[in-house]
Design an enzyme around this catalytic site. Structure first.
Site, PDB file in Angstrom:
ATOM      1  N   GLY A  14       0.756  -1.235   0.000  1.00  0.00           N
ATOM      2  CA  GLY A  14       0.000   0.000   0.000  1.00  0.00           C
ATOM      3  C   GLY A  14       0.790   1.291   0.000  1.00  0.00           C
ATOM      4  O   GLY A  14       0.246   2.351   0.346  1.00  0.00           O
ATOM      5  N   SER A  15       2.059   1.281  -0.386  1.00  0.00           N
ATOM      6  CA  SER A  15       2.818   2.544  -0.376  1.00  0.00           C
ATOM      7  C   SER A  15       2.243   3.542  -1.377  1.00  0.00           C
ATOM      8  O   SER A  15       2.173   4.747  -1.099  1.00  0.00           O
ATOM      9  CB  SER A  15       4.298   2.290  -0.657  1.00  0.00           C
ATOM     10  OG  SER A  15       4.519   1.867  -1.990  1.00  0.00           O
ATOM     11  N   LEU A  86      -4.069  -6.897  -7.719  1.00  0.00           N
ATOM     12  CA  LEU A  86      -3.551  -8.047  -8.467  1.00  0.00           C
ATOM     13  C   LEU A  86      -4.626  -8.928  -9.083  1.00  0.00           C
ATOM     14  O   LEU A  86      -4.338 -10.027  -9.536  1.00  0.00           O
ATOM     15  CB  LEU A  86      -2.628  -8.881  -7.565  1.00  0.00           C
ATOM     16  CG  LEU A  86      -1.420  -8.141  -7.008  1.00  0.00           C
ATOM     17  CD1 LEU A  86      -0.507  -9.104  -6.263  1.00  0.00           C
ATOM     18  CD2 LEU A  86      -0.660  -7.420  -8.119  1.00  0.00           C
ATOM     19  N   ILE A  89      -9.779  -6.913 -13.425  1.00  0.00           N
ATOM     20  CA  ILE A  89     -11.015  -6.130 -13.320  1.00  0.00           C
ATOM     21  C   ILE A  89     -12.026  -6.738 -14.292  1.00  0.00           C
ATOM     22  O   ILE A  89     -11.755  -6.867 -15.489  1.00  0.00           O
ATOM     23  CB  ILE A  89     -10.776  -4.658 -13.660  1.00  0.00           C
ATOM     24  CG1 ILE A  89      -9.781  -4.024 -12.686  1.00  0.00           C
ATOM     25  CG2 ILE A  89     -12.091  -3.890 -13.683  1.00  0.00           C
ATOM     26  CD1 ILE A  89     -10.261  -3.934 -11.245  1.00  0.00           C
ATOM     27  N   ASN A 103      -4.446   2.470 -13.847  1.00  0.00           N
ATOM     28  CA  ASN A 103      -3.531   1.519 -13.228  1.00  0.00           C
ATOM     29  C   ASN A 103      -2.102   2.023 -13.313  1.00  0.00           C
ATOM     30  O   ASN A 103      -1.744   2.771 -14.233  1.00  0.00           O
ATOM     31  CB  ASN A 103      -3.619   0.170 -13.940  1.00  0.00           C
ATOM     32  CG  ASN A 103      -2.711  -0.877 -13.332  1.00  0.00           C
ATOM     33  OD1 ASN A 103      -2.748  -1.131 -12.139  1.00  0.00           O
ATOM     34  ND2 ASN A 103      -1.851  -1.476 -14.153  1.00  0.00           N
ATOM     35  N   HIS A 105       1.790   0.429 -13.533  1.00  0.00           N
ATOM     36  CA  HIS A 105       2.547  -0.809 -13.755  1.00  0.00           C
ATOM     37  C   HIS A 105       4.030  -0.500 -13.581  1.00  0.00           C
ATOM     38  O   HIS A 105       4.502   0.522 -14.103  1.00  0.00           O
ATOM     39  CB  HIS A 105       2.270  -1.354 -15.160  1.00  0.00           C
ATOM     40  CG  HIS A 105       2.937  -2.666 -15.432  1.00  0.00           C
ATOM     41  ND1 HIS A 105       2.483  -3.849 -14.888  1.00  0.00           N
ATOM     42  CD2 HIS A 105       4.029  -2.970 -16.173  1.00  0.00           C
ATOM     43  CE1 HIS A 105       3.284  -4.833 -15.288  1.00  0.00           C
ATOM     44  NE2 HIS A 105       4.222  -4.333 -16.073  1.00  0.00           N
ATOM     45  N   ASP A 146      -2.871  -4.769 -18.939  1.00  0.00           N
ATOM     46  CA  ASP A 146      -1.777  -3.854 -19.321  1.00  0.00           C
ATOM     47  C   ASP A 146      -1.809  -3.395 -20.772  1.00  0.00           C
ATOM     48  O   ASP A 146      -0.792  -2.944 -21.303  1.00  0.00           O
ATOM     49  CB  ASP A 146      -0.416  -4.512 -19.027  1.00  0.00           C
ATOM     50  CG  ASP A 146      -0.310  -4.916 -17.575  1.00  0.00           C
ATOM     51  OD1 ASP A 146       0.304  -5.955 -17.303  1.00  0.00           O
ATOM     52  OD2 ASP A 146      -0.879  -4.202 -16.728  1.00  0.00           O
ATOM     53  N   GLU A 175       7.316   5.977  -8.885  1.00  0.00           N
ATOM     54  CA  GLU A 175       5.869   5.813  -8.716  1.00  0.00           C
ATOM     55  C   GLU A 175       5.327   6.836  -7.724  1.00  0.00           C
ATOM     56  O   GLU A 175       4.319   7.520  -7.986  1.00  0.00           O
ATOM     57  CB  GLU A 175       5.559   4.392  -8.232  1.00  0.00           C
ATOM     58  CG  GLU A 175       5.833   3.320  -9.252  1.00  0.00           C
ATOM     59  CD  GLU A 175       5.427   1.941  -8.789  1.00  0.00           C
ATOM     60  OE1 GLU A 175       5.214   1.725  -7.586  1.00  0.00           O
ATOM     61  OE2 GLU A 175       5.292   1.063  -9.657  1.00  0.00           O
TER      62      GLU A 175
END
Ligand SMILES: Nc1nc2c(c(=O)[nH]1)N[C@@H](CN(C=O)c1ccc(C(=O)N[C@@H](CCC(=O)O)C(=O)O)cc1)CN2
Ligand code: GAR
Length: 191
Positions: A14-15, A86, A89, A103, A105, A146, A175
């Site tokens: 959860g970072s 992970l 959807i 999203n 990646h 993706d 990120e």
């Protein structure tokens, strides 16, 4: 722009979810109102329990497009942000939110994407291929892992001294620096 409500989907530590919550806590226009996870043991739950409502689902729930769509609509969610989520959807949720699921990646798509490519598996593949760079891709979500429209990419330089852990660390730094801002920019551009 009316206030937009976002849900964050996460499966792990959860970072990125924390960075999103912190970022939008300062936004008058965008509210992070719900965290959803498919992993009852996910570190994201403890990290965010003080800041956001949480929903824990099992893998049946993760696969249930009707359930997820109804939940998002009941919560008046405008955008769904996948932050280390992970599970696939379901197509029904994508149909309900065709350009509103984003999203992140941990690689430069289209390389190192697709089924089985997540977390450390991505960094290991990059290392095994002796890549001199990696990075992140922020993209819309469609029905194929993706392959949604790419919104932004940022690179990190790699050296022969790097291992999977140092690659992961370099990628997470990028990120944490860019994901929230790119999400905010996209939502504001949609009006
Ligand atoms: N319909 C979509 N769903 C999801 C997408 C997407 O682009 N379209 N992105 C993923 C996130 N992701 C890469 O960014 C990703 C996550 C997980 C997997 C994967 O192979 N998962 C395994 C199950 C892993 C587990 O539950 O422990 C699998 O499907 O077998 C690939 C890519 C989020 N959802
Ligand atoms: N294919 C999806 C995928 O691998 N996502 C990756 O999972 C990590 C979650 O870290 P976090 O839980 O600390 O945010 C992040 O590096 C994210 O890019």
């Amino acid at each position: 722009m009316n206030t937009k409500r976002i849900a964050i989907f996460a499966s792990g530590s959860g970072s990125n979810a924390i960075k999103l919550i912190e970022h939008f806590d300062k936004s008058p226009e965008i509210n992070a109102v719900l965290l959803l996870t498919n992993n009852e043991n996910a570190g994201v739950l403890e990290k965010t329990e003080e800041f956001i409502d949480q929903v824990v689902i099992n893998n049946d729930g993760a696969n249930d497009g009707s359930f997820l769509t109804e939940l998002m609509q009941e919560e008046r969610i405008d955008y769904i942000i996948l932050a280390g989520y992970l599970r696939k959807i379901p197509n029904e949720l994508i149909k309900a939110y065709p350009t509103q699921i984003i999203n992140i990646h941990p690689a430069l798509l289209p390389k190192y994407g697709g089924k089985g490519m997540y977390g450390m598996k991505v960094h290991q593949a990059v290392l095994d291929n002796k890549e001199t760079e990696s990075g992140i891709t922020i993209h819309l979500v469609n029905d194929i892992y993706d392959e949604g429209k790419i919104l932004a990419q940022y690179k990190v330089e790699l050296s022969p001294k790097d291992d999977v852990n140092t690659i992961q660390k370099k990628v997470l730094v990028v990120e944490h620096k860019h994901f929230s801002e790119e999400v905010e920019k996209y939502i504001q551009e949609q009006g």
